[in-house]
Enzyme design. Structure first.
Site, mmCIF file in Angstrom:
data_model
loop_
_atom_site.group_PDB
_atom_site.id
_atom_site.type_symbol
_atom_site.label_atom_id
_atom_site.label_comp_id
_atom_site.label_asym_id
_atom_site.label_seq_id
_atom_site.Cartn_x
_atom_site.Cartn_y
_atom_site.Cartn_z
ATOM 1 N N GLN A 28 5.723 -6.765 7.346
ATOM 2 C CA GLN A 28 5.731 -5.354 7.734
ATOM 3 C C GLN A 28 4.837 -5.153 8.942
ATOM 4 O O GLN A 28 3.844 -5.857 9.148
ATOM 5 C CB GLN A 28 5.320 -4.447 6.569
ATOM 6 C CG GLN A 28 3.923 -4.671 6.027
ATOM 7 C CD GLN A 28 3.508 -3.625 4.993
ATOM 8 O OE1 GLN A 28 4.165 -2.597 4.828
ATOM 9 N NE2 GLN A 28 2.407 -3.889 4.309
ATOM 10 N N HIS A 37 0.041 4.071 8.526
ATOM 11 C CA HIS A 37 0.653 3.000 9.311
ATOM 12 C C HIS A 37 0.655 3.366 10.799
ATOM 13 O O HIS A 37 0.443 2.515 11.659
ATOM 14 C CB HIS A 37 2.093 2.734 8.851
ATOM 15 C CG HIS A 37 2.181 2.107 7.490
ATOM 16 N ND1 HIS A 37 3.266 1.370 7.078
ATOM 17 C CD2 HIS A 37 1.327 2.088 6.451
ATOM 18 C CE1 HIS A 37 3.081 0.948 5.834
ATOM 19 N NE2 HIS A 37 1.907 1.379 5.435
ATOM 20 N N TYR A 46 -8.079 6.181 -2.188
ATOM 21 C CA TYR A 46 -7.707 4.779 -1.992
ATOM 22 C C TYR A 46 -7.100 4.579 -0.599
ATOM 23 O O TYR A 46 -7.489 3.671 0.136
ATOM 24 C CB TYR A 46 -6.720 4.340 -3.080
ATOM 25 C CG TYR A 46 -6.095 2.994 -2.816
ATOM 26 C CD1 TYR A 46 -6.817 1.825 -3.024
ATOM 27 C CD2 TYR A 46 -4.781 2.886 -2.365
ATOM 28 C CE1 TYR A 46 -6.249 0.581 -2.782
ATOM 29 C CE2 TYR A 46 -4.208 1.656 -2.120
ATOM 30 C CZ TYR A 46 -4.937 0.503 -2.330
ATOM 31 O OH TYR A 46 -4.372 -0.723 -2.092
ATOM 32 N N TYR A 47 -6.180 5.426 -0.225
ATOM 33 C CA TYR A 47 -5.598 5.307 1.112
ATOM 34 C C TYR A 47 -6.535 5.844 2.182
ATOM 35 O O TYR A 47 -6.485 5.403 3.329
ATOM 36 C CB TYR A 47 -4.219 5.967 1.164
ATOM 37 C CG TYR A 47 -3.146 5.008 0.701
ATOM 38 C CD1 TYR A 47 -2.675 4.025 1.558
ATOM 39 C CD2 TYR A 47 -2.667 5.030 -0.596
ATOM 40 C CE1 TYR A 47 -1.729 3.110 1.144
ATOM 41 C CE2 TYR A 47 -1.720 4.118 -1.024
ATOM 42 C CZ TYR A 47 -1.250 3.158 -0.146
ATOM 43 O OH TYR A 47 -0.324 2.240 -0.557
ATOM 44 N N HIS A 102 2.895 8.488 -1.753
ATOM 45 C CA HIS A 102 1.990 7.777 -2.650
ATOM 46 C C HIS A 102 1.338 8.718 -3.666
ATOM 47 O O HIS A 102 0.438 8.303 -4.397
ATOM 48 C CB HIS A 102 0.897 7.056 -1.851
ATOM 49 C CG HIS A 102 1.391 5.850 -1.119
ATOM 50 N ND1 HIS A 102 1.996 4.799 -1.773
ATOM 51 C CD2 HIS A 102 1.373 5.523 0.200
ATOM 52 C CE1 HIS A 102 2.342 3.873 -0.872
ATOM 53 N NE2 HIS A 102 1.987 4.284 0.322
ATOM 54 N N ASP A 153 -7.670 7.512 -15.034
ATOM 55 C CA ASP A 153 -6.347 7.522 -14.412
ATOM 56 C C ASP A 153 -5.850 6.077 -14.359
ATOM 57 O O ASP A 153 -6.616 5.167 -14.025
ATOM 58 C CB ASP A 153 -6.471 8.110 -13.000
ATOM 59 C CG ASP A 153 -5.118 8.396 -12.355
ATOM 60 O OD1 ASP A 153 -4.204 7.549 -12.473
ATOM 61 O OD2 ASP A 153 -4.983 9.455 -11.730
ATOM 62 N N ARG A 205 0.614 -2.012 -9.803
ATOM 63 C CA ARG A 205 0.781 -2.934 -8.685
ATOM 64 C C ARG A 205 -0.244 -4.048 -8.814
ATOM 65 O O ARG A 205 -1.396 -3.794 -9.131
ATOM 66 C CB ARG A 205 0.538 -2.177 -7.371
ATOM 67 C CG ARG A 205 0.693 -3.021 -6.128
ATOM 68 C CD ARG A 205 0.374 -2.229 -4.867
ATOM 69 N NE ARG A 205 0.771 -3.006 -3.697
ATOM 70 C CZ ARG A 205 0.547 -2.652 -2.443
ATOM 71 N NH1 ARG A 205 -0.055 -1.517 -2.181
ATOM 72 N NH2 ARG A 205 0.933 -3.423 -1.444
ATOM 73 N N HIS A 214 -1.112 10.905 -16.840
ATOM 74 C CA HIS A 214 -2.352 11.523 -16.345
ATOM 75 C C HIS A 214 -2.917 12.481 -17.372
ATOM 76 O O HIS A 214 -2.276 12.771 -18.385
ATOM 77 C CB HIS A 214 -2.066 12.255 -15.029
ATOM 78 C CG HIS A 214 -1.566 11.348 -13.955
ATOM 79 N ND1 HIS A 214 -0.238 11.001 -13.843
ATOM 80 C CD2 HIS A 214 -2.213 10.677 -12.970
ATOM 81 C CE1 HIS A 214 -0.087 10.164 -12.826
ATOM 82 N NE2 HIS A 214 -1.268 9.952 -12.283
#
Lengths: 733, 733
Positions: free
Chosen positions: A150, A206, A261-262, A417, A437, A442, A468
């Protein structure tokens, strides 16, 4: 990152002239002539082989030097791409960009030409390889790469490599320079911009990586048009590009829409490219852009953690936290810019630093004893570019490591996401997660698990509402599990602040289900007996028609006591439902119908947690274990208690309290059970009244008005007293 | 413990004369006139309020002093007994004996009379209470107590309290002394000896605690007849009592029959009473008794751990390890006796020390930099009083924290706390458990879980063979699950040593099942590629008739890859069997029939483990989750893979290898899969031959002779070579 010396634009910076310098030269500070904030002004340091300086940073660089030399001696393969994320060739190319970068940093620090030559030789191999490549054989259709499956990885490759290259550029031969720039750096920047418009012009992390890679390459290769495209988008109208990303992707409070996280991941290109802009075009005042959004975002990223790990909201890998590489860059750069000594506290937790001048400064200042504690505090992080799309609210109490933190997730969906947990709730205490959570489903970078990508169960379980700690209605997820629909709406924050000494956060959303309004009030109520505060959670589903309301508590630890009998399934387990995540829950037990105040207790290693709850309508508790309909064994085995009521409107009140202590080594156990004597519900005129009484006869009352408009004035006669307040939520005690 | 100054017997020790000493006196070293090894010879220390010394020990004692003062100021309740283990009154009495002890130690260290008075006042309250008590209302019928539900806790109370009392005894009024000794100390010692003969004369850790309590009381109260009973049993014939316990309960290698968890607990009375004997009657040379068995046992206890936790054999609480209070005493005393600097390494792990002169010495010597690494090594620990009843064998490799440890359990049953896992196997690597033991099913001290006692599932699951990593035949546990039957037998060790560079351990047992001989060979084989050694496990069931053979692997981590398809149950779970623990296993998946070499891989946070296995007979793999038939939700949810074959004789070969690495923070993953190319089985004449080939073309061959007699000479032609060896097991490579 390296102290980039982009000679064209920042005219004051003199070329390095390293070619004339033999081993032992001091090169780390040769940019001190720059007037930019990124310039390092520390005293020159001795070469690695000397004994003048034995700082922690020098020791770390020596170790890094040994690693790089060992790699070089073993031979550094530059193989033809074959595999996707996590495969050995993929990992080799990842290691290689680190080698280029680290060899460059070592050359900068030591002046030792062997590091320069390592970086150069690897880059020359890439200059041979890259022109031969079409799209990667395993390329991701939407965001293809050439060297990697990617484009994202390819942008990361360039961000690292361009920094390593910048340091050596003036000290290699013109032929090598031309070969590297024409063979790989230029073409890769072309591919990532004109060659990948769908990514480059996307307002998304990205896109930020691509902009950073191309822009930083523009500075180093002296190609300002690349910088312009990176800043303003391919057609340079400002509707895409780095600045637009800074406008859109962060809220005014530095919250990143996809979650912590992102946010961590996205921070890195924002930081590195901003640093390069500052260095080369200080007149842009990039670190003041949008009221200093970049530094705000670093601070926000740090705040969105507990016990070193990020709150695992949305598609989060749960192991990620403050000691990830992105935050090592982030904190070092932030310290360099602000000299705020609290950042040093974070570095101490991280353990090591990036191999840059900023990293050196940080370690030196820690050694000089300058660190101060980082203040993790209660904070509301508004979501949305304008800060008008809900918020993430964190309430905290106590000192590390004896602290509590509660999260109320009243944000937007968080794009693709995002998870369907409007008004989601998390509770951490005593250094541990209590109500948690699942994060993403993944196994990052583990090829055997679906190539390291998001697993099918990420959609079927991890994103669903029932996964959740929020209200699921009629066994369907919020917005029917349609993220594009959800993205259009966000909850309204009803309250954030301190009322009568009680920290309180409240929000509502009436779009998650047709005809149902969800409201949640979360509070931290101080106790006068020296214990951690009560965490009180009021969850409401308000409707005119009957619904099934499920309120899960995804708990950690062992359920060691319940006030009521639980009928556990002993000889047969079946799934709880058929869709929206319910199909993944084995129903392991349930209760008869419950009424009034009930309690359960959890054992979490060094303490207990007692959970007292009640509803205004009859309900039962269902106990579940995760793992049904999981043909590839992708799910972790976790437990939950689900409170289920059937009614038009439901009110659940839950009180969490840390209860006693457990010391395995000294065999002491203190366990008291609930200190909440009663929980009562009442509707007085147009106000819902929740009354809690503790065992030392303290009363806590929450008032929630039917009218949730922001500034409405309310008056109520309660216990022969006239209570007046404004806004939807009030607390008495 | 305090430096006991038992005046009658050890005439050289002078009375303290503390009554004449005001606050600020130096009292810690006032026993330096003693010539016994326990005397402290360190320089005198300043009082707590001074600033002369700021040692770690002093700081720890200051903190302890603050705790004790705070307790005293809050009031120290001495309530009438009501509840069993873990209840608040039970815990209060536990806290009180610590207070008596700690206040005494603080008085000894500081000379501050406020600590003396705290200890005295609490003891006086007990002198009021104790005479009013009959048996405890919740008493355990077999081993009743008065102050506690079981006599064991009462003995512990006395062991602590008598030490605190000894320090203050000469410095309180004669009236108080008489009241305390006649009201509680004497009567409790009477109750624990004559009043509880079934415990006092039992060869068991409860008996050791009782002997220590009564004997130490005898020394302090100057009642030598109590000492004699403690040493030789109630009727003083030497068939019971402390010395007999030292004869019987430890093997010549210092292994305690019940296993490391109970060994830790039993060590404390052995150590404290031995120290008191040494102090008062050095002529007994108690620390030389049985070739120094006590010190050997301390060292053995430490060796029976990995990453700080004990191997959880038999009825073990898995959280227990080297930093339990018993080992804090043990290591401090052992260091005092031996001055072996490796003990200091253990104390550094423990973090703090006991509040005694030995604790001070240990901390001072650590501060002086005297610590040396403790050498965890491969070792065979013979079991049985004579060392003739099997053995526990530990193989190790590598340096902490990058080390591996394998356990082969070829011991006796371990009495009533033993588990039915003859030839049980454990594998630890990279600081983590990989193949693990469930330990006990018990929530120690958590009243809501069955009073903190062993749960019913301890018998029905945790003790059963299928709960362990060893061969279960025909879905029945070893010895039919009858521990008294099992106690009569033990495996024969076939091999322990190094052969051709391979560490090897082997044992067999033919009494666990009628007509089936179980054999196991466990080896650590060094690799020449810098990786951790292969752990190779050969498990054999040898019979003339057909049986179902189940070999479980109770693994930790996530199963992320298998070479073969697994059919997971998606919509319904049912128990795997009906008895001997099988009823607690949900069958979560299984395979078709497998043949030849197969592999699975596990993900354990920072590394992978790849497991390659094969059998000489067709087999299948069954996957399970624990938790069926668990009506009180007592069991943890754990996973296992069970290899199942139906045959007369079966051979399973399993190879464990650490595989690659995983770094979540830096997002690097290296995962290679098995490096074992083939596993072949052959029978050459009267020798079973197991041949493994690695991917770098190395061959490893294990030879197991049908004749397992110890010294039999063997000769075999293999690959055109004549191989000669003696004994049942040989290795070639």
């Amino acid at each position: 990152m390296s102290v980039l010396t982009y000679k064209k634009i920042n005219k004051s910076v003199v070329a390095l002239g390293m070619a004339a310098c033999v081993q032992g030269c001091v090169s780390f500070d040769n940019n001190t002539k720059s007037t930019t904030p990124l310039a390092v002004t520390a005293a020159a340091v001795a070469p690695v082989s000397g004994t003048v300086e034995q700082s922690a940073f020098k020791l770390q660089m020596q170790k890094l030097g040994d690693t790089i030399i060992a790699r070089a001696e073993a031979g550094i393969p530059v193989p033809v791409p074959v595999d996707a994320g996590g495969g050995p060739v993929h990992e080799q190319h990842k290691e290689n960009y680190k080698t280029i970068y680290e060899a460059g940093m070592l050359y900068d620090y030591t002046g030792d030409t062997k590091y320069r030559d390592i970086a150069r030789d690897v880059l020359l191999d890439y200059a041979d390889l890259y022109p031969t490549l079409g799209l990667h054989p395993e390329h991701k259709p939407s965001t293809a790469g050439r060297l990697f499956w990617q484009g994202l990885n390819e942008a990361v490759w360039l961000v690292y490599s361009i920094q390593g290259y910048e340091v050596i550029r003036d000290d290699i031969s013109p032929e090598d320079r031309e070969k590297i720039e024409r063979g790989v750096l230029g073409p890769m920047a072309d591919f990532l911009s004109e060659g990948s418009p769908q990514t480059f012009d996307r307002i998304h992390n990205h896109g930020t990586w691509a902009a950073a890679a191309v822009g930083m390459t523009g500075y180093v290769l002296d190609q300002p048009e690349r910088v312009e495209k990176s800043l303003y988008g391919l057609n340079q109208d400002g509707e895409a590009g780095f600045l637009k990303q800074m406008d859109i992707l962060f809220s005014p409070d530095g919250y990143y829409a996809e979650g912590p996280y992102y946010q961590r991941y996205a921070m890195m290109p924002f930081l590195l490219f901003s640093q390069a802009i500052q260095k080369n075009e200080p007149e842009r005042e990039i670190f003041n852009y949008r009221d200093g959004i970049i530094l705000k975002a670093i601070s926000t990223t740090l705040q969105l953690s507990y016990a070193g790990k990020f709150f695992p909201l949305n598609d989060a890998i749960r192991s990620k936290g403050l000691n990830t590489i992105e935050l090592k860059y982030g904190v070092a750069i932030a310290y360099d810019l602000t000299k705020d000594p609290a950042f040093l506290d974070i570095v101490k937790y991280q353990g090591d630093v990036v191999p840059t001048p900023e990293g050196k400064k940080v370690l030196d200042d820690i050694e000089a004893g300058l660190a101060k504690p980082f203040n993790f505090k209660s904070q509301m992080f508004r979501d949305g570019s304008n800060g008008e799309d809900g918020a993430l609210i964190v309430l905290r109490s106590g000192e590390k490591t004896n602290d509590s933190a509660v999260v109320l997730k009243a944000t937007t969906q968080g794009l693709g996401h995002g998870h369907f947990d409007k008004l989601g709730f998390l509770y951490n205490d005593n250094g541990q997660e209590v109500v948690a959570d699942y994060g993403a489903s993944r196994f990052l970078n583990i090829v055997s698990k679906f190539g390291g990508r998001y697993l099918p169960e990420n959609d079927s379980w991890a994103k669903q509402t029932i996964a959740h700690n929020t209200l699921a209605v009629d066994e369907v997820s919020h917005y029917g599990g349609d993220w594009r629909l959800s993205q259009k709406y966000s909850p309204d924050v009803l309250k954030y602040g301190v009322v009568n000494g009680v920290q309180i956060a409240a929000a509502e959303v009436d779009t998650a289900y047709d005809g149902v309004n969800l409201q949640r009030v979360v509070a931290m109520v101080p106790r006068d007996d020296g214990q951690q505060p009560y965490v009180i959670d009021i969850m409401r589903g308000i409707s005119d028609t009957d619904h099934q309301y499920d309120l899960p508590m995804h708990y950690k630890g062992d359920l060691i006591k319940s006030q009521f009998p639980i009928e556990y399934e002993t000889s047969n387990l079946a799934p709880l439902g058929t869709d929206f995540g319910y199909q993944h829950l084995w129903k392991s037990g349930e209760t008869e119908q419950l009424e009034g105040r009930q309690e359960v207790s959890l054992f979490l290693g060094t303490a207990f947690q007692t959970v007292t709850f009640a509803s205004d309508t009859p309900y039962k508790a269902i106990f579940t274990k995760l793992g049904a309909n999981d043909p590839d064994h992708n799910l972790r085995s976790e437990e939950a208690m689900i409170l289920r009521a059937n009614s038009d409107t439901v009110n659940f009140v839950t009180v969490y309290e840390r209860d006693g202590s457990y010391d395995a080594d000294n065999e002491t156990a203190v366990f008291n059970g609930s200190s909440i004597v009663s929980i009562d519900f009442d509707q007085v005129e147009d106000v819902a009244v929740y009354k809690l009484v503790t065992q030392n006869d303290k009363t806590i009352q929450f008032l929630v008005a039917d009218d949730t408009s922001k500034d409405a004035a309310h008056q109520l006669e309660l216990d022969d007293q006239i209570i007046e307040w404004s806004g939807p939520v009030h607390v008495l005690r």
